[in-house]
Design a protein around this motif. Structure first.
Motif, PDB file in Angstrom:
ATOM      1  N   UNK A  49      66.889  27.802  26.584  1.00 20.64           N
ATOM      2  CA  UNK A  49      68.180  27.673  25.897  1.00 20.64           C
ATOM      3  C   UNK A  49      68.204  26.452  24.993  1.00 20.64           C
ATOM      4  N   UNK A  50      67.650  25.349  25.488  1.00 19.80           N
ATOM      5  CA  UNK A  50      67.618  24.117  24.683  1.00 19.80           C
ATOM      6  C   UNK A  50      66.808  24.345  23.402  1.00 19.80           C
ATOM      7  N   UNK A  51      65.645  24.963  23.540  1.00 20.60           N
ATOM      8  CA  UNK A  51      64.817  25.229  22.370  1.00 20.60           C
ATOM      9  C   UNK A  51      65.502  26.207  21.427  1.00 20.60           C
ATOM     10  N   UNK A  52      66.201  27.199  22.005  1.00 18.81           N
ATOM     11  CA  UNK A  52      66.943  28.150  21.186  1.00 18.81           C
ATOM     12  C   UNK A  52      68.050  27.473  20.407  1.00 18.81           C
ATOM     13  N   UNK A  70      67.978  24.396  19.390  1.00 20.61           N
ATOM     14  CA  UNK A  70      67.301  23.665  18.316  1.00 20.61           C
ATOM     15  C   UNK A  70      67.000  24.602  17.151  1.00 20.61           C
ATOM     16  N   UNK A  71      66.589  25.834  17.458  1.00 23.55           N
ATOM     17  CA  UNK A  71      66.274  26.806  16.413  1.00 23.55           C
ATOM     18  C   UNK A  71      67.474  27.101  15.518  1.00 23.55           C
ATOM     19  N   UNK A  72      68.679  27.004  16.091  1.00 23.32           N
ATOM     20  CA  UNK A  72      69.896  27.343  15.347  1.00 23.32           C
ATOM     21  C   UNK A  72      70.758  26.125  15.062  1.00 23.32           C
ATOM     22  N   UNK A  73      70.187  24.933  15.133  1.00 29.36           N
ATOM     23  CA  UNK A  73      70.956  23.692  14.981  1.00 29.36           C
ATOM     24  C   UNK A  73      71.678  23.664  13.633  1.00 29.36           C
ATOM     25  N   UNK A 107      68.952  23.711   7.567  1.00 28.38           N
ATOM     26  CA  UNK A 107      69.392  24.629   6.505  1.00 28.38           C
ATOM     27  C   UNK A 107      69.376  26.059   7.018  1.00 28.38           C
ATOM     28  N   UNK A 108      70.422  26.819   6.694  1.00 30.70           N
ATOM     29  CA  UNK A 108      70.517  28.209   7.127  1.00 30.70           C
ATOM     30  C   UNK A 108      69.374  29.021   6.522  1.00 30.70           C
ATOM     31  N   UNK A 109      68.671  29.772   7.363  1.00 30.03           N
ATOM     32  CA  UNK A 109      67.498  30.510   6.900  1.00 30.03           C
ATOM     33  C   UNK A 109      67.851  31.546   5.838  1.00 30.03           C
ATOM     34  N   UNK A 110      68.997  32.207   5.999  1.00 28.02           N
ATOM     35  CA  UNK A 110      69.389  33.227   5.024  1.00 28.02           C
ATOM     36  C   UNK A 110      69.747  32.596   3.684  1.00 28.02           C
ATOM     37  N   UNK A 111      70.403  31.421   3.740  1.00 22.36           N
ATOM     38  CA  UNK A 111      70.759  30.728   2.505  1.00 22.36           C
ATOM     39  C   UNK A 111      69.519  30.237   1.773  1.00 22.36           C
ATOM     40  N   UNK A 138      64.355  24.036   8.241  1.00 19.55           N
ATOM     41  CA  UNK A 138      65.057  25.310   8.076  1.00 19.55           C
ATOM     42  C   UNK A 138      65.268  25.922   9.457  1.00 19.55           C
ATOM     43  N   UNK A 139      66.479  26.420   9.694  1.00 23.00           N
ATOM     44  CA  UNK A 139      66.787  27.054  10.975  1.00 23.00           C
ATOM     45  C   UNK A 139      66.100  28.417  11.073  1.00 23.00           C
ATOM     46  N   UNK A 140      66.283  29.085  12.193  1.00 25.43           N
ATOM     47  CA  UNK A 140      65.550  30.320  12.464  1.00 25.43           C
ATOM     48  C   UNK A 140      66.491  31.483  12.755  1.00 25.43           C
ATOM     49  N   UNK A 141      67.571  31.607  11.973  1.00 20.66           N
ATOM     50  CA  UNK A 141      68.442  32.769  12.118  1.00 20.66           C
ATOM     51  C   UNK A 141      67.622  34.038  11.890  1.00 20.66           C
TER      52      UNK A 141
END
Length: 478
Positions: A196-199, A201-204, A208-212, A233-236
């Motif tokens: 959960x902690x790593x997850x 971090x992936x979406x912190x 920067x939003x991955x889609x943006x 870059x985040x990992x959405x």
């Protein structure tokens, strides 16, 4: 312990069953699910599945995932199991125990495929709920389904309700990578909280939003990490990355828990796990995972654009053959990534028509042999299972056993796949097919109506071809 009446009724069948699986000494464990006995044998080669399938009270028998599965039927299986365990002299096991024993007998590749499937087992209910909510808001918002206006336009008072449903429907997809890391870490033997902690971090939000970034509207910050240039870059939508990171976190957690001295393990082991896994996320796993995810999605979209109807027909024609091998479990990860990247899933309708083709084949077998009580008993139960997305009783109880129904079912799936392509049916989620799958079909382009037609088409083709084969060829069936 079974009571005397139940024991008298089922004991002859159970005794013969034990003999046909190699005797008591060949039984490693047994459990049961809603309809089947699930038996782990020391030597599967000693089991005579064909003869077992002909026993009284038995509707079919097959080996799957290194388990001998004997189809008994809902309710009855409880009584047969009680007599079986008593007669075999074994202690009852839970279904989880049997699955664990089975996994120990599988090779590394089989265990990997099963692990991949297990990661999504806990997540699928949430995805199905979200997809159903998407389906509801789609039906309420889309014009042309119930008339020239949408339901919301016809009844403005429900606009607030529709907006509320719309927000709820997208919630899980905003944190899906986090859920996948959590489930994968748990499945691979690590502390799921660290997942959960790593997850997180992936979406912190500071990333920067991955889609943006993908659309070019945002330029990510680039930092130097020990001389390595890293884009923040985040990992959405990074489902494949999340799967890999769950494995990484679990293995690092296990390693540091073994090697860090006990006196400082409580705080140092999780600290090292998160620091190292975080570094690997941004420096290696993340970039590689993005390439892999893009390759999978682009490959699927390429097949749609270039293979067209042929690709759809081929997939729907062979998908249930893949189920026989057990490799179909990996498809869930591909579907999840496809939804994350495109918002839709064109694989689910193909899987549904493939399944209904096999359902049609077993229905045709049943109708063609209606005067045979044994065939009718097995066929009805197997066909009913396919309506709810479970094809194994049909496959192993009838279609694979006699081969020609399997072929006719594949042809039915192929025709259904062509219809899916021509009408553009898509799903909003995954994990459900056949009747339950209706709830997650995208409403666009009359999706729900076409979904029903596609499945009925596959069903009818499989059934008719099987009946015709039975009447024309008159095969000898044991």
């Amino acid at each position: 312990m079974a009571n005397s009446k139940i024991k008298t009724k089922y004991l002859p069948t159970v005794k013969e069953m034990i003999r046909l699986i190699g005797g008591k000494e060949n039984i490693q464990g047994a459990a049961h699910c809603a309809t089947r006995l699930r038996i782990v044998l020391k030597d599967n080669d000693q089991a005579d599945t064909d003869t077992i399938g002909k026993l009284d009270h038995v509707k079919g028998s097959f080996l799957a995932g290194d388990q001998l599965q004997i189809i008994i039927g809902a309710g009855t299986v409880n009584d047969v199991y009680a007599v079986f365990t008593e007669e075999a002299g074994i202690q009852g096991m839970s279904l989880g125990d049997v699955k664990q024993q089975t996994a120990e007998k599988q090779n590394a590749f089989q265990r990997g495929i099963k692990a991949l499937s297990d990661v999504f087992v806990e997540i699928i209910p949430g995805l199905l709920a979200a997809a159903l909510l998407m389906g509801v808001t789609g039906l309420l918002s889309q014009e042309g389904i119930f008339g020239a206006q949408s339901v919301v336009e016809m009844f403005p008072a429900i606009a607030g309700f529709n907006r509320f449903i719309s927000i709820m429907s997208t919630g899980i997809f905003t944190i899906l990578p986090l859920l996948v890391v959590f489930s994968a870490t748990k499945r691979f033997g690590g502390n799921p909280v660290l997942g959960l902690v790593l997850g997180a971090i992936m979406l912190h939000p500071d990333l920067a939003n991955a889609y943006a970034v993908g659309s070019g509207s945002v330029k990510p910050e680039v930092i130097s990490l020990f001389g390595l240039k890293v884009s923040l870059v985040a990992f959405q939508g990074g489902i494949i990355i999340a799967l890999m990171m769950g494995f990484v976190v679990a293995k690092l957690d296990q390693y540091f828990s073994r090697t860090v001295p006990d006196i400082i393990k409580l705080f140092l082991a999780p600290f090292l796990t998160i620091v190292v896994s975080g570094f690997l996320l941004f420096s290696a796993v993340g970039p590689f995972g993005r390439l892999l995810s893009a390759g999978i999605t682009n490959g699927l979209m390429w097949s749609v654009d270039n293979l067209g109807i042929v690709g759809f027909m081929l997939f729907a024609g062979i998908q249930q053959v893949i189920v026989i091998t057990g490799l179909h479990h990996v498809i869930g990860a591909v579907e999840a990534q496809l939804i994350a990247d495109t918002g839709f899933n064109f694989i689910m309708p193909l899987m549904s028509v493939a399944l209904m083709g096999q359902g049609g084949a077993v229905l045709g077998y049943t109708l063609g042999l209606w005067r045979n009580d044994k065939a009718k008993q097995i066929g009805i139960s197997a066909f009913a299972s396919t309506l709810f997305g479970i094809s194994e009783p049909a496959l192993f109880g009838v279609n694979v056993r006699y081969k020609f129904p399997l072929v006719m079912g594949c042809i039915g799936g192929t025709i259904g796949g062509a219809y899916v392509y021509l009408t553009g049916i898509k799903a909003l989620g995954f994990g459900a097919t056949a009747v339950p799958g209706f709830a997650i079909v995208a409403a666009q382009g009359g999706g729900h109506v076409n979904y029903v037609i596609a499945n009925l088409l596959a069903l009818m083709v499989g059934a008719v071809l099987t009946v015709v084969y039975l009447k024309v060829k008159k095969p000898v069936l044991d």
